[in-house]
Each structure stands twice: as structure tokens, then as C-alpha cells.
Design a protein around this motif. Structure first.
Motif, PDB file in Angstrom:
ATOM      1  N   TYR A  96      42.716  40.810  46.564  1.00 36.43           N
ATOM      2  CA  TYR A  96      43.100  41.699  47.659  1.00 36.43           C
ATOM      3  C   TYR A  96      43.867  42.902  47.131  1.00 36.43           C
ATOM      4  O   TYR A  96      43.603  44.047  47.516  1.00 36.43           O
ATOM      5  CB  TYR A  96      43.949  40.925  48.665  1.00 36.43           C
ATOM      6  CG  TYR A  96      44.441  41.763  49.826  1.00 36.43           C
ATOM      7  CD1 TYR A  96      43.587  42.123  50.857  1.00 36.43           C
ATOM      8  CD2 TYR A  96      45.769  42.184  49.874  1.00 36.43           C
ATOM      9  CE1 TYR A  96      44.041  42.888  51.924  1.00 36.43           C
ATOM     10  CE2 TYR A  96      46.233  42.951  50.936  1.00 36.43           C
ATOM     11  CZ  TYR A  96      45.361  43.305  51.957  1.00 36.43           C
ATOM     12  OH  TYR A  96      45.821  44.070  53.001  1.00 36.43           O
ATOM     13  N   ASP A  97      44.811  42.646  46.227  1.00 37.23           N
ATOM     14  CA  ASP A  97      45.593  43.744  45.653  1.00 37.23           C
ATOM     15  C   ASP A  97      44.706  44.707  44.869  1.00 37.23           C
ATOM     16  O   ASP A  97      45.007  45.909  44.797  1.00 37.23           O
ATOM     17  CB  ASP A  97      46.691  43.190  44.737  1.00 37.23           C
ATOM     18  CG  ASP A  97      47.834  42.554  45.516  1.00 37.23           C
ATOM     19  OD1 ASP A  97      47.858  42.673  46.753  1.00 37.23           O
ATOM     20  OD2 ASP A  97      48.703  41.926  44.870  1.00 37.23           O
ATOM     21  N   GLY A 106      41.725  45.462  45.685  1.00 36.59           N
ATOM     22  CA  GLY A 106      40.766  46.080  46.595  1.00 36.59           C
ATOM     23  C   GLY A 106      39.409  45.422  46.608  1.00 36.59           C
ATOM     24  O   GLY A 106      38.426  46.019  47.056  1.00 36.59           O
ATOM     25  N   SER A 163      38.883  41.281  51.436  1.00 37.14           N
ATOM     26  CA  SER A 163      39.308  41.818  52.728  1.00 37.14           C
ATOM     27  C   SER A 163      40.663  41.290  53.169  1.00 37.14           C
ATOM     28  O   SER A 163      41.292  41.868  54.066  1.00 37.14           O
ATOM     29  CB  SER A 163      38.261  41.471  53.799  1.00 37.14           C
ATOM     30  OG  SER A 163      38.132  40.061  53.936  1.00 37.14           O
ATOM     31  N   THR A 178      45.644  40.667  38.657  1.00 31.94           N
ATOM     32  CA  THR A 178      45.246  41.917  39.310  1.00 31.94           C
ATOM     33  C   THR A 178      44.890  42.980  38.285  1.00 31.94           C
ATOM     34  O   THR A 178      43.905  43.721  38.453  1.00 31.94           O
ATOM     35  CB  THR A 178      46.375  42.430  40.219  1.00 31.94           C
ATOM     36  OG1 THR A 178      46.695  41.431  41.191  1.00 31.94           O
ATOM     37  CG2 THR A 178      45.964  43.708  40.935  1.00 31.94           C
ATOM     38  N   ARG A 226      41.288  44.800  38.059  1.00 32.15           N
ATOM     39  CA  ARG A 226      41.133  46.251  38.192  1.00 32.15           C
ATOM     40  C   ARG A 226      40.373  46.839  37.010  1.00 32.15           C
ATOM     41  O   ARG A 226      39.518  47.717  37.185  1.00 32.15           O
ATOM     42  CB  ARG A 226      42.507  46.900  38.331  1.00 32.15           C
ATOM     43  CG  ARG A 226      43.126  46.728  39.710  1.00 32.15           C
ATOM     44  CD  ARG A 226      44.521  47.297  39.772  1.00 32.15           C
ATOM     45  NE  ARG A 226      45.070  47.252  41.130  1.00 32.15           N
ATOM     46  CZ  ARG A 226      46.352  47.266  41.415  1.00 32.15           C
ATOM     47  NH1 ARG A 226      47.249  47.334  40.435  1.00 32.15           N
ATOM     48  NH2 ARG A 226      46.769  47.225  42.673  1.00 32.15           N
ATOM     49  N   PRO A 277      34.784  50.949  43.591  1.00 31.82           N
ATOM     50  CA  PRO A 277      35.888  51.771  44.062  1.00 31.82           C
ATOM     51  C   PRO A 277      37.184  50.959  44.137  1.00 31.82           C
ATOM     52  O   PRO A 277      37.176  49.802  44.523  1.00 31.82           O
ATOM     53  CB  PRO A 277      35.432  52.211  45.457  1.00 31.82           C
ATOM     54  CG  PRO A 277      34.448  51.173  45.878  1.00 31.82           C
ATOM     55  CD  PRO A 277      33.773  50.710  44.629  1.00 31.82           C
ATOM     56  N   LEU A 278      38.291  51.594  43.740  1.00 28.10           N
ATOM     57  CA  LEU A 278      39.592  50.944  43.784  1.00 28.10           C
ATOM     58  C   LEU A 278      40.461  51.657  44.806  1.00 28.10           C
ATOM     59  O   LEU A 278      40.319  52.869  45.040  1.00 28.10           O
ATOM     60  CB  LEU A 278      40.260  50.991  42.405  1.00 28.10           C
ATOM     61  CG  LEU A 278      39.599  50.176  41.292  1.00 28.10           C
ATOM     62  CD1 LEU A 278      40.252  50.458  39.961  1.00 28.10           C
ATOM     63  CD2 LEU A 278      39.667  48.692  41.613  1.00 28.10           C
ATOM     64  N   PRO A 279      41.417  50.921  45.405  1.00 28.24           N
ATOM     65  CA  PRO A 279      42.313  51.560  46.366  1.00 28.24           C
ATOM     66  C   PRO A 279      43.170  52.610  45.676  1.00 28.24           C
ATOM     67  O   PRO A 279      43.549  52.460  44.509  1.00 28.24           O
ATOM     68  CB  PRO A 279      43.149  50.407  46.911  1.00 28.24           C
ATOM     69  CG  PRO A 279      43.030  49.319  45.881  1.00 28.24           C
ATOM     70  CD  PRO A 279      41.684  49.482  45.255  1.00 28.24           C
ATOM     71  N   GLY A 280      43.469  53.683  46.407  1.00 22.40           N
ATOM     72  CA  GLY A 280      44.234  54.786  45.824  1.00 22.40           C
ATOM     73  C   GLY A 280      45.639  54.417  45.485  1.00 22.40           C
ATOM     74  O   GLY A 280      46.229  55.012  44.613  1.00 22.40           O
TER      75      GLY A 280
END
Length: 252
Positions: free
Chosen positions: A102-103, A105, A108, A236, A240, A249-252
Motif C-alpha cells: 500500500y505504501d 502504491g 488499494s 517498501t 518501490r 507508476p508510483l505515488p508522488g
């Protein structure tokens, strides 16, 4: 005599989709010790789950059929995946793994409690070299090798989109390398050693058009996480790195 696996790939045409593979896998009875154990656990249950109906069968992989990142564990936990029917769901190892996903990305939600809890993986699939819960979490070499054809066919079906693999623990690393080699990727010589944060690029070949990034991560077992040898943040970070290698895609 060959082991019997219900309607699995040992009997006729290999499955054409991951859904077909998963349907065949859950009927497997190839390893007598594992069959006896998974069913015994499902009958006797843990006191905290005595009112639940255990899955008690082989646990299939979890995640989309077009995943570009694959996570390879060891085997289902007796009161985790063997209870819930989904990889790393309902146990302490899964608590760490899904929180890290989750961390990163890639999931969900940060928790996984049961099938139908709303959890979705993004571009990521989770599997294992052994699909039945083993006594003391220790499959034998024979059991690993008997289960190998499921992993071979899962990799083959994922290969058009697969770009990156994270292996949780040395058992999975040793199980996966010969499977990757047989599947057509080039394994460096000498064979790469497992380690947390290890990263190996497997070259493309005529058989496999795209190279494959292979990452090592300590297993999210309670032995590792309770002692601090492995933290959620460490998992994590590896996820990543693997997601970037897979162009997810990774969270910003």
C-alpha cells in the motif's frame, strides 16, 4: 508413477489463462504430506478461528493476469492463506507485506483479512513455489520440485507483461532461479546469491523478448519482523525499486 493433480497441467493441455491455471491448481493432491497437513489444520482450526470455515486446499496466486511485477514467497501459512484461500491474507506476515504494498502504491488498502475485503493489487501478482501449507512452514525439496510446474506455467502466462520479480527469502530464490532459466531467461554465472536488496538483471534471449529484473527481500516472517531484522520500510523500499524497474507508476 507421476503425481496426480486433479485436472491440472499434468493431465493434457496446459491452461491458456491464469484463471484456468488457478482453477486446476486448487484441485491438486500431488503431495501426500501436504494434503494431510492442510486438511488436518482445516479440521482442527485455531481457537481464534473456530467458527470459520477453512479453505484447506492449495492457494492460488493473487493479482491481475497482466501484472508486470511478481512477488514470490515460500508457501501459505497454516492459519493464514490455508484458512482464507488467498496469499498472505489473515496472518502477521501479510500484515507487513500488504502495508508495504500500500505504501508503495501497489495495493488499494494496507490490510488483507479475507477474500472479498476489497483488496486490489495494481500491476502486481503474488505467488509461491509451494502452494500448500507445510508443517512448520518447511516444505521438502521433493515437495518444492513437485509443485514446480505450477510456477513454470504461471511465469509463462505472465511473461508477456512481466518485467520485475521480488523474491521473499532464500527458499524462494533457490526455487525460482532454475525455473527462470528453464523459462528462457539468462541466469548469470556464477549464480547470483540471495540477499536483502540484491538486484540482478536477467538478459533477454530469443525465448524471452524482454529482460527481467530480479530483487531479493528478506521474508516477511514473524521471525524477521518481530526481531527487527526486517521492517515495513525495508520491504517498501525494495517494492518501490522493483516497481520502478517494471515501469509501474508510483505515488508522488
Amino acid at each position: 508413477m507421476k503425481p496426480t493433480c486433479g485436472k491440472g497441467p499434468l493431465h493434457g493441455t496446459p491452461p491458456a489463462t491464469l484463471a484456468e491455471l488457478d482453477d486446476a491448481l486448487v484441485d491438486c493432491h500431488a503431495c501426500p504430506r501436504l494434503v494431510a497437513w492442510r486438511e488436518q489444520v482445516a479440521r482442527e482450526k485455531r481457537a481464534a478461528f473456530r467458527d470459520e470455515e477453512y479453505w484447506g486446499r492449495p492457494v492460488p496466486g493473487f493479482g491481475p493476469a497482466d501484472a508486470s511485477l511478481l512477488i514470490v514467497g515460500l508457501a501459505p501459512a497454516a492459519h493464514g492463506g490455508n484458512r482464507t484461500g488467498r496469499m498472505f491474507t489473515g496472518d502477521r506476515s501479510g500484515d507487513v507485506l500488504y502495508a508495504a504494498l500500500y505504501d508503495a502504491g501497489l495495493a488499494s488498502q494496507p490490510t488483507a483479512t479475507h477474500i472479498g475485503d476489497g483488496l486490489e493489487l495494481f500491476g502486481t501478482r503474488i505467488t509461491s513455489p509451494v502452494h500448500c501449507a507445510p508443517p512448520a512452514n518447511r516444505p521438502t525439496v521433493v515437495e518444492r520440485d513437485t509443485c514446480r510446474h505450477w510456477l513454470e506455467q504461471e511465469l509463462d502466462l505472465l511473461s508477456p507483461t512481466l518485467r520485475s520479480v521480488v523474491v521473499l527469502g532464500g527458499f524462494g530464490w533457490q526455487a525460482l532461479l532454475p525455473v527462470l532459466s528453464a523459462a528462457g531467461w539468462t541466469i548469470p554465472v556464477p549464480r547470483p546469491k540471495f540477499g536483502h536488496g540484491a538486484h540482478v538483471l536477467l538478459a533477454a534471449t530469443e525465448a524471452r523478448e524482454h529482460p527481467l529484473h530480479l530483487f531479493g527481500c528478506y521474508h516477511v516472517s514473524q521471525q524477521n519482523t518481530f526481531t527487527g531484522r526486517l521492517t515495513k520500510e525495508m520491504v517498501t523500499e525494495v517494492l518501490r525499486d522493483a516497481a520502478r524497474a517494471a515501469s509501474l507508476p508510483l505515488p508522488g
